[in-house]
Design a protein around this motif. Structure first.
Motif, PDB file in Angstrom:
ATOM      1  N   THR A 118       0.854  -1.188   0.000  1.00 48.02           N
ATOM      2  CA  THR A 118       0.000   0.000   0.000  1.00 48.02           C
ATOM      3  C   THR A 118       0.886   1.232   0.000  1.00 48.02           C
ATOM      4  O   THR A 118       1.587   1.506   0.975  1.00 48.02           O
ATOM      5  N   TRP A 120      -0.126   4.522  -0.766  1.00 45.04           N
ATOM      6  CA  TRP A 120      -0.755   5.820  -0.585  1.00 45.04           C
ATOM      7  C   TRP A 120      -0.893   6.167   0.891  1.00 45.04           C
ATOM      8  O   TRP A 120      -0.925   5.298   1.756  1.00 45.04           O
ATOM      9  N   SER A 121      -0.997   7.434   1.147  1.00 46.40           N
ATOM     10  CA  SER A 121      -1.116   7.946   2.514  1.00 46.40           C
ATOM     11  C   SER A 121      -2.502   7.635   3.083  1.00 46.40           C
ATOM     12  O   SER A 121      -3.513   7.822   2.402  1.00 46.40           O
ATOM     13  N   PHE A 122      -2.532   7.200   4.332  1.00 45.84           N
ATOM     14  CA  PHE A 122      -3.814   6.913   4.957  1.00 45.84           C
ATOM     15  C   PHE A 122      -4.641   8.188   5.112  1.00 45.84           C
ATOM     16  O   PHE A 122      -5.865   8.183   4.877  1.00 45.84           O
ATOM     17  N   SER A 124      -4.672  10.949   3.304  1.00 48.56           N
ATOM     18  CA  SER A 124      -5.256  11.398   2.035  1.00 48.56           C
ATOM     19  C   SER A 124      -6.340  10.433   1.575  1.00 48.56           C
ATOM     20  O   SER A 124      -7.368  10.848   1.034  1.00 48.56           O
ATOM     21  N   TRP A 125      -6.101   9.136   1.801  1.00 52.23           N
ATOM     22  CA  TRP A 125      -7.123   8.139   1.446  1.00 52.23           C
ATOM     23  C   TRP A 125      -8.398   8.396   2.241  1.00 52.23           C
ATOM     24  O   TRP A 125      -9.503   8.369   1.685  1.00 52.23           O
ATOM     25  N   ASP A 128     -10.402  11.400   0.952  1.00 55.03           N
ATOM     26  CA  ASP A 128     -11.129  11.054  -0.274  1.00 55.03           C
ATOM     27  C   ASP A 128     -12.343  10.188   0.035  1.00 55.03           C
ATOM     28  O   ASP A 128     -13.429  10.385  -0.527  1.00 55.03           O
ATOM     29  N   PHE A 129     -12.157   9.235   0.943  1.00 55.10           N
ATOM     30  CA  PHE A 129     -13.262   8.328   1.252  1.00 55.10           C
ATOM     31  C   PHE A 129     -14.413   9.084   1.922  1.00 55.10           C
ATOM     32  O   PHE A 129     -15.587   8.867   1.609  1.00 55.10           O
ATOM     33  N   TYR A 239      -8.623   0.457   2.961  1.00 59.58           N
ATOM     34  CA  TYR A 239      -7.397   1.229   2.700  1.00 59.58           C
ATOM     35  C   TYR A 239      -6.299   0.362   2.096  1.00 59.58           C
ATOM     36  O   TYR A 239      -5.511   0.820   1.256  1.00 59.58           O
ATOM     37  N   CYS A 241      -4.079  -2.398  -0.053  1.00 62.54           N
ATOM     38  CA  CYS A 241      -3.961  -2.591  -1.498  1.00 62.54           C
ATOM     39  C   CYS A 241      -4.622  -3.868  -2.011  1.00 62.54           C
ATOM     40  O   CYS A 241      -4.993  -3.962  -3.174  1.00 62.54           O
ATOM     41  N   GLY A 244      -8.962  -3.462  -1.600  1.00 62.94           N
ATOM     42  CA  GLY A 244      -9.484  -2.149  -1.281  1.00 62.94           C
ATOM     43  C   GLY A 244     -10.813  -1.801  -1.925  1.00 62.94           C
ATOM     44  O   GLY A 244     -11.742  -1.374  -1.233  1.00 62.94           O
ATOM     45  N   ARG A 248     -14.071  -1.009   0.223  1.00 57.77           N
ATOM     46  CA  ARG A 248     -14.526   0.385   0.213  1.00 57.77           C
ATOM     47  C   ARG A 248     -16.056   0.393   0.181  1.00 57.77           C
ATOM     48  O   ARG A 248     -16.710   1.167   0.886  1.00 57.77           O
TER      49      ARG A 248
END
Length: 491
Positions: A118, A120-122, A124-125, A128-129, A239, A241, A244, A248
């Motif tokens: 994974t 991406w930053s938690f 930032s994720w 977005d979520f 979150y 990879c 996800g 989600r």
């Protein structure tokens, strides 16, 4: 479970109490996980949910088995027409307030490899979520209540990567799960809840032993629902990879459950895979199929046996359960059987199996009717043998693991009064997980799609095994053996 309809799909699976056949039943059924997209439901006001029963042991490990099978493949032979649904079975009412935007049948897209990273930053994720959830109509109050201060749980990710439990042979797997204690407990539950089961049979056509078989494996009738915060598990898996996109949708479904008042984040306690209640429904399945079967104003899969029974029957009916038909039956097979016909993707009328010398387990003659069936040899031609009927496909939608599905179906037979299965010859060879991975690599090198090289021999691997057995002029029973692995190495 939000069992899987694709659900099961995925699955993860649990870890469950590795109980020896003669040991008392312990908390911890099989935790499995996944599914695809979550259904969208109309919000409906409901009284606050009561706190769930104190959950039992936390699942010890989980993995996503290679898909076992769901839809019959192209090589399937002509299949007799399906039997009509008996008139005695009433058409069930639609789940309360549920309108699905996606199908809850089928299998989810394949996950990323277990070694994915994974990147991406938690934070930032999560931003977005939260925006996505709000755009879908979930209230800011619910989003804040459930997600403020949330962090991922590395322990959940570790459990999702594990795979050893499902790599066992069918005989070892079923011995740990289809125990005498679970048989006894399943029969006791049927007697204790006879009115609810009778009602579910009349309305949905699902046999009580089938429901109790899943109920036993998933949570030991509530003793092993798990002790983890469901919301944190769902956030972690959404979150991560590996799966996800699927989770989600499960996370959004869980927020909808909170938003409509069925539960609160504090009462959503369960397994590491984010499943709800005693038969382990993922949130998407809960939204579409959970029903208030006891009439108290809300579905409660944590502590209402009546709601659990009705909801499970409702879901299985949705997956295509055929009333008054069998699911699997243990049989005896002759030595001269055309082994290449022993394949879940091949169906023949029961009359054809009888003509080939297949009999009931006690040696009596098989019915000579048009009921379609596949021959299932989980340990090859020297192990236990079963005829798998159309209802077995529902088991494979609940959980993709062939070992799990066969064990659950066998446990239902035992609860319904069938004797213990014949184990076949002593010393049936079993590949180690490393040998199974090597076998998959050998098959992949020859152009076969075996999915992830994980040592879990599912439908794709078994189909490739069968093809190579035919090439090497071995009995094509689809069972991987050291003999086949040696032949592949030598060629």
């Amino acid at each position: 479970m939000r069992f899987a309809p694709r659900l099961a799909a995925g699955a993860a699976l649990l870890a469950l109490a590795l109980v020896a056949p003669e040991a008392p039943v312990e908390a911890g059924g099989i935790d499995f996980g996944p599914v695809q997209d979550s259904p969208k439901v109309k919000k409906k006001k409901a009284p606050p949910a009561a706190a769930p029963l104190e959950p039992g042991a936390v699942p010890a490990g989980a993995a996503q088995p290679e898909a076992a099978a769901a839809a019959p493949p192209p090589e399937t032979t002509a299949e007799p027409p399906q039997a009509a649904t008996p008139a005695a079975v009433q058409t069930p009412a639609a789940p309360q307030g549920a309108t699905s935007r996606v199908s809850t049948k089928g299998l989810p897209p394949p996950p990323a490899p277990r070694n994915c990273k994974t990147s991406w930053s938690f934070d930032s994720w999560m931003r977005d979520f939260r925006s996505e959830a709000a755009a879908q109509g979930i209230s800011q109050r619910t989003i804040s209540l459930a997600l403020d201060g949330m962090t991922p749980d590395q322990g959940v990710i570790s459990r999702d990567r594990r795979q050893g439990f499902f790599a066992q042979s069918f005989l070892d797997f079923s011995a740990k799960l289809a125990t005498p204690n679970r048989v006894t407990s399943g029969r006791a539950q049927i007697e204790k809840n006879r009115e609810a089961f009778d009602r579910a049979v009349k309305q949905y056509g699902v046999h009580p032993a089938v429901i109790t078989g899943f109920w036993a494996l998933e949570s030991d009738f509530g003793a092993g629902m798990g002790k983890l915060p469901i919301m944190r598990s769902l956030v972690t898996l959404a979150y991560d990879c590996r799966r996800g996109p699927m989770f989600r949708d499960e996370l959004k479904a869980a927020l909808e459950i909170i938003d409509r008042g069925d539960m609160t984040p504090d009462t959503m306690i369960g397994s590491w895979a984010g499943e709800i209640g005693q038969t382990q429904f993922l949130p998407t399945r809960y939204l579409e199929h959970a029903i208030d079967y006891d009439g108290d104003g809300r579905p409660n899969l944590f502590s209402s046996a009546t709601d659990i029974i009705g909801t499970t029957a409702n879901y299985m009916s949705h997956l295509g359960w055929r009333p008054n038909e069998p699911w699997i039956e243990e049989v005896r097979v002759p030595e001269g059987l055309p082994w290449d016909q022993s394949d879940l993707t091949i169906k023949h009328p029961r009359s054809q199996w009888a003509a080939w010398g297949v009999t009931h387990a006690d040696g009596s003659a098989l019915e000579t009717d048009s009921m379609p069936a596949s021959l299932l040899l989980p340990m090859g031609r020297f192990g236990p043998a079963f005829l798998a009927f159309p209802n077995f496909e529902v088991y494979l939608q609940w959980n993709q693991s062939l070992n799990y599905a066969t064990t659950a179906a066998y446990l239902a037979n035992r609860i319904d009064g069938a004797p213990a299965m014949r184990r076949g010859r002593e010393g049936i060879p079993v590949l180690s997980i490393e040998e199974a991975k090597e076998l998959q690599r050998q098959l992949a090198a020859r152009g076969f799609d075996v999915g992830e090289i994980d040592g879990l021999i599912g439908l794709k691997s078994r189909q490739a095994v069968k093809a190579m057995q035919l090439k090497f002029k071995m009995p094509a029973d689809s069972y991987p053996t050291p003999e086949l692995l040696a032949a592949l190495r030598g060629s």
